[in-house]
Design an enzyme around this catalytic site. Structure first.
Site, PDB file in Angstrom:
ATOM      1  N   ILE A 243       0.481  -1.126   0.166  1.00 42.32           N
ATOM      2  CA  ILE A 243      -0.287  -0.056   0.186  1.00 42.32           C
ATOM      3  C   ILE A 243       0.663   1.860  -0.039  1.00 42.32           C
ATOM      4  O   ILE A 243       1.558   2.001   1.131  1.00 42.32           O
ATOM      5  CB  ILE A 243      -0.722   0.193   1.322  1.00 42.32           C
ATOM      6  CG1 ILE A 243      -1.960  -0.987   1.256  1.00 42.32           C
ATOM      7  CG2 ILE A 243      -2.079   0.914   1.253  1.00 42.32           C
ATOM      8  CD1 ILE A 243      -2.858  -1.780  -0.089  1.00 42.32           C
ATOM      9  N   HIS A 244       1.153   1.774  -0.990  1.00 43.51           N
ATOM     10  CA  HIS A 244       2.767   2.435  -1.343  1.00 43.51           C
ATOM     11  C   HIS A 244       1.768   4.396  -1.374  1.00 43.51           C
ATOM     12  O   HIS A 244       2.683   5.214  -0.296  1.00 43.51           O
ATOM     13  CB  HIS A 244       2.936   2.651  -2.505  1.00 43.51           C
ATOM     14  CG  HIS A 244       3.100   1.354  -3.129  1.00 43.51           C
ATOM     15  ND1 HIS A 244       4.032   0.386  -3.294  1.00 43.51           N
ATOM     16  CD2 HIS A 244       2.695   0.424  -3.970  1.00 43.51           C
ATOM     17  CE1 HIS A 244       4.812  -0.712  -3.415  1.00 43.51           C
ATOM     18  NE2 HIS A 244       3.442  -0.057  -4.167  1.00 43.51           N
ATOM     19  N   ASP A 245       1.031   4.465  -1.445  1.00 46.67           N
ATOM     20  CA  ASP A 245       0.795   5.762  -1.297  1.00 46.67           C
ATOM     21  C   ASP A 245       0.272   6.586  -0.371  1.00 46.67           C
ATOM     22  O   ASP A 245       0.005   7.339  -0.010  1.00 46.67           O
ATOM     23  CB  ASP A 245      -0.482   6.305  -2.700  1.00 46.67           C
ATOM     24  CG  ASP A 245      -0.168   5.732  -4.077  1.00 46.67           C
ATOM     25  OD1 ASP A 245       1.045   5.690  -4.502  1.00 46.67           O
ATOM     26  OD2 ASP A 245      -0.953   5.162  -5.274  1.00 46.67           O
TER      27      ASP A 245
END
Length: 320
Positions: A243-245
């Site tokens: 979950i980068h963002d």
């Protein structure tokens, strides 16, 4: 205290959607003022990313937040999207009704200019197409942002799109190159090295749904996330998702402990086999002024607790 104004530039995209849900919760709680959301093409095309952003905000009860489509494609390379990662709609197995589009035909640069005038925090979780254009064409306004945080790059680290490149920088490598070359202020950069450590699986998903209680987001999350879980499992990362963002937004708002180092980052636009590669001069070989605060580690346990807190805030009855 006055809520911190925030402008999000994104390309929803599953992890962008989670970032939007998180920011919506903080906006509703009065911790931030989400003054606008603009979109780029990346995970899917510009019409779909814009529709997805509007849909998520409407689902969260934030119809008043301005949404506008930005530039429709990179200026120097052909647009490539990634439905195999995020699903044909960009939101996994969820189909977004076509009526979920912004209510007004707004010019994205006007949203950025107004947000900059309010000293907003700029967070970019998609390709840097809009950011590079605005920094070049509206330099005085760009300088008024209180801070700039970017999700992108695989800095001195293996990429997720090519052996050396991360997706956001690879999609529009010239924008990424120009943005870091010309920026007048240090950029907080959350690279793949760090964001890959933020993993969400079925157990965390159920905890989020419980925290959301009866909120409509709880009903759509399984359809959104199931596609992302399956994609990561098919690529050897297990039945979970990076979950980068979301993590980038938490860093930008200083909601989680993290470490960073001041350095110079450069992005390669060509040759093709190095397209989108990002490099940090950690030993000062180039002798150039630092242009980035490179995030090197984040307390991921704190990030999971923070997302649960936000889900609880979003799930509270409106009259509380």
């Amino acid at each position: 205290m006055t809520a911190q104004p925030v402008l999000l530039d994104c390309d929803p995209g599953i992890d962008d959607a989670l970032a939007l849900i998180y920011l919506a919760a903080l906006h509703r709680a009065g911790e931030i003022a989400l003054v606008g959301v603009t979109t780029t093409a990346g995970n899917v095309g510009i019409e779909q990313t814009t529709r997805n952003a509007a849909y998520i905000l409407q689902l969260c009860g934030l119809d008043e937040v301005l949404v506008a489509a930005g530039l429709p494609k990179p200026s120097q390379v052909e647009l490539v999207t990634t439905p195999e990662t995020h699903g044909p709609s960009g939101l996994g197995y969820l189909s977004v009704p076509e009526e979920h589009t912004p209510a007004e035909n707004l010019e994205w640069t006007s949203i950025w200019t107004e947000a900059a005038g309010r000293n907003a925090q700029l967070i970019v979780t998609g390709p840097l197409t809009n950011a590079a254009h605005f920094a070049a064409e509206h330099a005085a306004d760009y300088a008024c942002f209180s801070g700039v945080t970017v999700m992108g790059g695989a800095v001195n680290y293996p990429g997720n799109t090519t052996p050396t490149a991360e997706w956001n920088f690879w999609v529009d490598p010239h924008a990424a190159r120009d943005f870091f070359e010309s920026t007048s202020r240090p950029i907080t950069l959350c690279p793949l090295n760090v964001t890959e450590t933020m993993l969400l699986g079925p157990t965390q998903l159920e905890r989020l749904r419980e925290a959301l209680a009866q909120h409509p987001v709880a009903d759509v999350l399984p359809e959104i996330m199931r596609f992302y879980f399956e994609f990561h499992e098919a690529h050897g990362s297990g039945y979970q998702a990076q979950i980068h963002d979301l993590l980038t937004c938490m860093v930008a708002l200083q909601k989680v402990p993290f470490f960073s180092t001041s350095t110079t980052v450069r992005v390669v636009s060509e040759p093709e086999w190095l397209r989108g590669t990002s490099v940090a001069d950690l030993r000062g070989h180039w002798g150039r002024p630092a242009n980035a605060a490179l995030v090197t580690a984040v307390d991921v346990d704190s990030a999971h607790r923070e997302f649960l807190r936000a889900a609880f805030l979003l799930g509270l009855p409106v009259n509380l």
